[in-house]
Motif scaffolding. Structure first.
Motif, PDB file in Angstrom:
ATOM      1  N   MET A   1      -6.473  -0.021  13.975  1.00 31.96           N
ATOM      2  CA  MET A   1      -5.159   0.531  14.282  1.00 31.96           C
ATOM      3  C   MET A   1      -5.005   1.279  12.930  1.00 31.96           C
ATOM      4  SD  MET A   1      -3.533  -0.205  16.789  1.00 31.96           S
ATOM      5  CE  MET A   1      -1.785   0.415  16.579  1.00 31.96           C
ATOM      6  N   GLU A   2      -4.565   2.599  13.002  1.00 30.88           N
ATOM      7  CA  GLU A   2      -4.237   3.400  11.765  1.00 30.88           C
ATOM      8  C   GLU A   2      -2.710   3.950  11.683  1.00 30.88           C
ATOM      9  OE1 GLU A   2      -7.009   6.823  11.922  1.00 30.88           O
ATOM     10  OE2 GLU A   2      -8.826   5.309  11.356  1.00 30.88           O
ATOM     11  N   TYR A   3      -2.416   4.102  10.600  1.00 28.78           N
ATOM     12  CA  TYR A   3      -0.822   4.607  10.067  1.00 28.78           C
ATOM     13  C   TYR A   3      -1.143   5.415   9.166  1.00 28.78           C
ATOM     14  CZ  TYR A   3       0.318   0.776  13.051  1.00 28.78           C
ATOM     15  OH  TYR A   3       0.653  -0.161  14.036  1.00 28.78           O
ATOM     16  N   ASP A   4      -0.360   6.881   9.396  1.00 28.34           N
ATOM     17  CA  ASP A   4      -0.518   7.838   8.442  1.00 28.34           C
ATOM     18  C   ASP A   4       0.823   7.668   7.441  1.00 28.34           C
ATOM     19  OD1 ASP A   4      -2.899   8.895   9.227  1.00 28.34           O
ATOM     20  OD2 ASP A   4      -2.018   9.863  10.806  1.00 28.34           O
ATOM     21  N   LEU A   5       0.692   7.639   6.071  1.00 27.69           N
ATOM     22  CA  LEU A   5       1.759   7.441   5.153  1.00 27.69           C
ATOM     23  C   LEU A   5       1.746   8.805   4.603  1.00 27.69           C
ATOM     24  CD1 LEU A   5       1.139   4.064   3.463  1.00 27.69           C
ATOM     25  CD2 LEU A   5       2.580   4.605   5.533  1.00 27.69           C
TER      26      LEU A   5
ATOM     27  N   VAL B   1       1.702  -5.478   3.354  1.00 21.19           N
ATOM     28  CA  VAL B   1       0.640  -5.981   4.067  1.00 21.19           C
ATOM     29  C   VAL B   1       0.597  -7.495   3.671  1.00 21.19           C
ATOM     30  CG1 VAL B   1      -1.570  -5.978   4.750  1.00 21.19           C
ATOM     31  CG2 VAL B   1      -0.419  -3.942   4.299  1.00 21.19           C
ATOM     32  N   GLU B   2       0.583  -8.507   4.618  1.00 26.23           N
ATOM     33  CA  GLU B   2       0.178  -9.975   4.477  1.00 26.23           C
ATOM     34  C   GLU B   2      -0.950 -10.421   5.171  1.00 26.23           C
ATOM     35  OE1 GLU B   2       3.473 -12.648   4.259  1.00 26.23           O
ATOM     36  OE2 GLU B   2       2.760 -13.077   6.092  1.00 26.23           O
TER      37      GLU B   2
ATOM     38  N   VAL C   1       1.007  -1.164   0.040  1.00 27.77           N
ATOM     39  CA  VAL C   1       0.089  -0.055   0.032  1.00 27.77           C
ATOM     40  C   VAL C   1       0.946   1.309   0.079  1.00 27.77           C
ATOM     41  CG1 VAL C   1      -1.721   1.263   1.068  1.00 27.77           C
ATOM     42  CG2 VAL C   1      -2.042  -1.351   1.119  1.00 27.77           C
ATOM     43  N   SER C   2       0.873   2.101  -0.900  1.00 32.51           N
ATOM     44  CA  SER C   2       1.468   3.244  -1.263  1.00 32.51           C
ATOM     45  C   SER C   2       0.754   4.616  -0.911  1.00 32.51           C
ATOM     46  CB  SER C   2       2.380   3.277  -2.516  1.00 32.51           C
ATOM     47  OG  SER C   2       3.008   1.824  -2.562  1.00 32.51           O
TER      48      SER C   2
ATOM     49  N   PRO D   1     -10.923   8.464  -0.648  1.00 34.16           N
ATOM     50  CA  PRO D   1     -10.278   9.796  -0.567  1.00 34.16           C
ATOM     51  C   PRO D   1      -9.330   9.686   0.671  1.00 34.16           C
ATOM     52  CG  PRO D   1     -12.271  10.366  -1.150  1.00 34.16           C
ATOM     53  CD  PRO D   1     -12.392   9.274  -0.705  1.00 34.16           C
ATOM     54  N   GLY D   2      -8.041   9.506   0.394  1.00 29.29           N
ATOM     55  CA  GLY D   2      -7.007   9.686   1.644  1.00 29.29           C
ATOM     56  C   GLY D   2      -6.988   8.454   2.653  1.00 29.29           C
ATOM     57  N   MET D   3      -7.810   7.379   2.392  1.00 26.65           N
ATOM     58  CA  MET D   3      -8.005   6.462   3.187  1.00 26.65           C
ATOM     59  C   MET D   3      -8.094   4.755   2.504  1.00 26.65           C
ATOM     60  SD  MET D   3     -10.452   5.814   6.419  1.00 26.65           S
ATOM     61  CE  MET D   3      -9.222   5.965   7.820  1.00 26.65           C
ATOM     62  N   VAL D   4      -7.099   3.981   3.095  1.00 26.28           N
ATOM     63  CA  VAL D   4      -7.329   2.588   2.630  1.00 26.28           C
ATOM     64  C   VAL D   4      -7.688   1.769   4.110  1.00 26.28           C
ATOM     65  CG1 VAL D   4      -6.365   0.655   1.788  1.00 26.28           C
ATOM     66  CG2 VAL D   4      -5.937   2.717   0.810  1.00 26.28           C
TER      67      VAL D   4
END
Length: 76
Positions: free
Chosen positions: A21-25, A33-34, A5-6, A51-54
């Protein structure tokens, strides 16, 4: 199954379910991810995007595993 995920041009929030859980890139960052293994023909998980989220959701009783761009495993 393993996938990446990029964040390409804009920041991206990656959310994992069922934990929340959330991570901001930042642009240029990524996470690998696996999903847990599943029997042939079964679906391991779902990816929802907007928009802006996966959102990455593992099906069944397992959790996805994830690693940041430095290769360090993060909590999902």
């Amino acid at each position: 199954m393993r996938f990446r995920v990029s964040a390409v041009d804009e920041p991206l929030t990656v959310q994992f379910e069922p934990s929340g859980m959330e991570y901001d890139l930042s642009p240029g960052e990524f996470m690998d991810v696996e999903w847990p293994p599943v029997a042939p023909g079964e679906i391991a998980g779902d990816i929802d995007h907007g928009p802006g989220m996966v959102t990455v959701t593992a099906r069944g009783s397992g959790y996805a595993r994830a690693w940041n761009a430095e290769g360090v495993e993060v909590t999902t």
